[in-house]
Motif scaffolding. Structure first.
Motif, PDB file in Angstrom:
ATOM      1  N   ASP A  57      -3.680 -28.929  22.557  1.00 37.10           N
ATOM      2  CA  ASP A  57      -3.411 -30.264  22.004  1.00 37.10           C
ATOM      3  C   ASP A  57      -4.405 -31.271  22.575  1.00 37.10           C
ATOM      4  O   ASP A  57      -4.566 -31.387  23.785  1.00 37.10           O
ATOM      5  CB  ASP A  57      -1.978 -30.655  22.382  1.00 37.10           C
ATOM      6  N   ARG A  58      -5.089 -32.014  21.685  1.00 32.35           N
ATOM      7  CA  ARG A  58      -5.991 -33.063  22.125  1.00 32.35           C
ATOM      8  C   ARG A  58      -5.591 -34.414  21.537  1.00 32.35           C
ATOM      9  O   ARG A  58      -6.409 -35.337  21.430  1.00 32.35           O
ATOM     10  CB  ARG A  58      -7.432 -32.745  21.738  1.00 32.35           C
ATOM     11  N   SER A  59      -4.309 -34.565  21.169  1.00 38.33           N
ATOM     12  CA  SER A  59      -3.844 -35.807  20.557  1.00 38.33           C
ATOM     13  C   SER A  59      -3.869 -36.956  21.563  1.00 38.33           C
ATOM     14  O   SER A  59      -3.923 -36.761  22.775  1.00 38.33           O
ATOM     15  CB  SER A  59      -2.426 -35.620  20.002  1.00 38.33           C
ATOM     16  N   GLY A  60      -3.792 -38.181  21.048  1.00 39.78           N
ATOM     17  CA  GLY A  60      -3.918 -39.359  21.874  1.00 39.78           C
ATOM     18  C   GLY A  60      -2.853 -39.490  22.939  1.00 39.78           C
ATOM     19  O   GLY A  60      -3.088 -40.093  23.998  1.00 39.78           O
ATOM     20  N   SER A  61      -1.660 -38.925  22.704  1.00 38.12           N
ATOM     21  CA  SER A  61      -0.584 -39.026  23.691  1.00 38.12           C
ATOM     22  C   SER A  61      -0.938 -38.331  24.992  1.00 38.12           C
ATOM     23  O   SER A  61      -0.344 -38.607  26.048  1.00 38.12           O
ATOM     24  CB  SER A  61       0.704 -38.436  23.123  1.00 38.12           C
ATOM     25  N   MET A  62      -1.918 -37.430  24.952  1.00 41.11           N
ATOM     26  CA  MET A  62      -2.318 -36.731  26.159  1.00 41.11           C
ATOM     27  C   MET A  62      -2.945 -37.661  27.190  1.00 41.11           C
ATOM     28  O   MET A  62      -2.954 -37.363  28.385  1.00 41.11           O
ATOM     29  CB  MET A  62      -3.295 -35.595  25.812  1.00 41.11           C
ATOM     30  N   GLU A  63      -3.487 -38.784  26.745  1.00 33.96           N
ATOM     31  CA  GLU A  63      -4.056 -39.756  27.683  1.00 33.96           C
ATOM     32  C   GLU A  63      -2.984 -40.247  28.647  1.00 33.96           C
ATOM     33  O   GLU A  63      -3.261 -40.549  29.813  1.00 33.96           O
ATOM     34  CB  GLU A  63      -4.663 -40.942  26.933  1.00 33.96           C
ATOM     35  N   ASP A  64      -1.744 -40.360  28.172  1.00 34.56           N
ATOM     36  CA  ASP A  64      -0.640 -40.822  29.002  1.00 34.56           C
ATOM     37  C   ASP A  64       0.148 -39.669  29.613  1.00 34.56           C
ATOM     38  O   ASP A  64       0.503 -39.696  30.788  1.00 34.56           O
ATOM     39  CB  ASP A  64       0.308 -41.705  28.177  1.00 34.56           C
ATOM     40  N   ASN A  65       0.430 -38.657  28.804  1.00 30.73           N
ATOM     41  CA  ASN A  65       1.280 -37.564  29.264  1.00 30.73           C
ATOM     42  C   ASN A  65       0.553 -36.546  30.130  1.00 30.73           C
ATOM     43  O   ASN A  65       1.189 -35.821  30.893  1.00 30.73           O
ATOM     44  CB  ASN A  65       1.900 -36.841  28.065  1.00 30.73           C
ATOM     45  N   ASP A  66      -0.760 -36.464  30.004  1.00 37.16           N
ATOM     46  CA  ASP A  66      -1.528 -35.480  30.768  1.00 37.16           C
ATOM     47  C   ASP A  66      -2.867 -36.060  31.215  1.00 37.16           C
ATOM     48  O   ASP A  66      -3.920 -35.517  30.913  1.00 37.16           O
ATOM     49  CB  ASP A  66      -1.734 -34.223  29.914  1.00 37.16           C
ATOM     50  N   PRO A  67      -2.868 -37.181  31.952  1.00 40.53           N
ATOM     51  CA  PRO A  67      -4.135 -37.809  32.356  1.00 40.53           C
ATOM     52  C   PRO A  67      -4.953 -36.960  33.315  1.00 40.53           C
ATOM     53  O   PRO A  67      -6.152 -37.174  33.470  1.00 40.53           O
ATOM     54  CB  PRO A  67      -3.673 -39.114  33.023  1.00 40.53           C
TER      55      PRO A  67
END
Length: 409
Positions: A57-67
């Motif tokens: 997964d490279r979706s934008g939520s990864m910026e917050d959930n998996d920094p």
């Protein structure tokens, strides 16, 4: 995308404060402290010849959930356990891997080939856009089913933090998983923030029907364990009828059908205190029973509470050995999804100070692997606060957050 407030986000912040984060980069990043080598050193691949699709997964939520790029470390860890062409011994056949990234679209970053060349590709995966999990699965499936592939030696492993966004894409993701199942290919999911109680039940069911695992991680260290869980269950092959091996700190989904019995296995060390939490996801009453492996005598049992949907089992092992957790419908019949989780006073990712008396593997595993647990004593229960679930939900806090806090104190 998924809400950023999760156990993963919290632990990523803690890692940042302790200097254990890694900035996004196109150069190869070390695996650092999440490799759990004492555990993985006991998982031995024996055959090879597998074709594995790693879908990230490279979706934008990864910026917050998996920094801190924990999913990328997990992907690299999995690839590192495959057999490269220059690493075969004793008649082994090399494995092959393809790397796929997805947001609202999917892209094959690494065509099916030798695992040894994929690490740097994984490190360069960014985070932006929407979430279409099915697109990633389909892209991997197309790559894996090229001429010459053997379905029973093929599997897909997905690393994501949530559900399809927009939700209208869920049906396409289910179709992709079912297409893989029809081709004889297992699909396993590792979630960094969304557990089976929050996921669309149709997706969870499709994953389990394929023979794959649906596992949720609670802490940074557990990222390594979710890879171990998939390896222990077997990345490839048709659905098996044996016990699913469990590891502390993970929540694993199961599927009950009418009068059937689901069994899970856990390898405990002498004097280890552990608990088993079984949570009904669907509206079904469940009975959880703990036994010593190979014996019919019940050690303890519990039925899910009508309010919380939870059944809790607690036990202290008097000797090193295997245990079986049976989950069955309470009252004789019923069907639905549930989740099972182990909390333990020991940590399998730390070197053991207690030698295994038998000197032999004691946990049944999936295809092509063996496992001997090597935990060390600790006063901290890994994810051991699960029985407070009902109260925590009333307070508006997630289980992943609670487990992370208890892991840190």
């Amino acid at each position: 995308m998924h809400l950023p407030f999760s156990g993963i986000a919290l632990l990523a912040s803690v890692l940042a404060l302790t200097g254990q984060t890694g900035a996004r980069s196109t150069t190869s990043l070390p695996l650092k402290n999440s490799t759990c080598e004492p555990l993985f050193g006991k998982i031995e691949t024996t055959n090879g010849g597998r074709k594995i699709g790693v879908v990230i997964d490279r979706s934008g939520s990864m910026e917050d959930n998996d920094p801190s790029n924990l999913r990328l470390q997990a992907a690299k860890l999995l690839v590192g356990k495959l057999i490269p062409s220059d690493g075969t011994t004793g008649g082994q056949t090399a494995d092959q891997v393809t790397i796929v990234q997805f947001n609202e679209t999917a892209e094959v970053l690494y065509p099916l080939g030798d695992p040894s060349g994929s690490g740097a590709i994984i490190d360069g995966i960014p985070a932006n856009g929407g979430t279409f999990i099915g697109g990633g699965i389909s892209a991997a499936l197309d790559e894996l089913t090229k001429a010459g592939s053997k379905p029973d030696q093929t599997g897909i492993f997905v690393l994501t933090d949530g559900s399809d966004d927009p939700p209208s894409l869920i049906s396409d993701t289910i179709d992709s998983i079912e297409r893989a199942q029809q081709a004889g290919i297992r699909v396993s999911f590792g979630f960094l923030s969304v557990d089976a109680e929050e996921q669309d039940a149709r997706i969870t069911s499709a994953i389990l029907r394929s023979g794959g695992t649906f596992t949720t991680v609670n802490t940074a260290e557990d990222t390594a364990k979710l890879v171990a869980q998939a390896l222990l269950n077997g990345l490839v092959g048709p659905p098996h009828t044996g016990s699913v091996p469990l590891l502390p700190g993970l929540k694993t989904a199961g599927m009950l059908s009418q009068t059937s019995l689901n069994t899970f296995s856990y390898a405990a060390q002498k004097d280890e205190a552990f608990n088993v939490t079984v949570t009904a996801i669907d509206n079904v009453s469940l009975k959880a029973t703990l036994k010593e492996a190979g014996k019919n005598t019940e050690i303890t049992s519990a039925v899910t509470d009508e309010t919380t949907g939870i059944a809790l089992l607690e036990h202290t092992a008097l000797s090193t050995g295997n245990y079986t957790i049976e989950v069955s419908p309470s009252g004789g019949s019923g069907s639905g999804l549930f989740a099972v989780q182990i909390g333990s006073s020991l940590d399998p990712c730390k070197p053991s100070t207690q030698p295994n008396p038998s000197g032999t593997p004691i946990i049944p595993t999936g295809a092509n692997s063996t496992y001997t647990p090597t935990p060390t004593a600790s006063t901290i229960f890994v994810a051991g606060a699960v029985p407070m679930r009902g109260m925590v939900q009333q307070m508006g806090l997630g289980l992943s957050f609670l487990a992370a806090v208890f892991e840190l104190v």
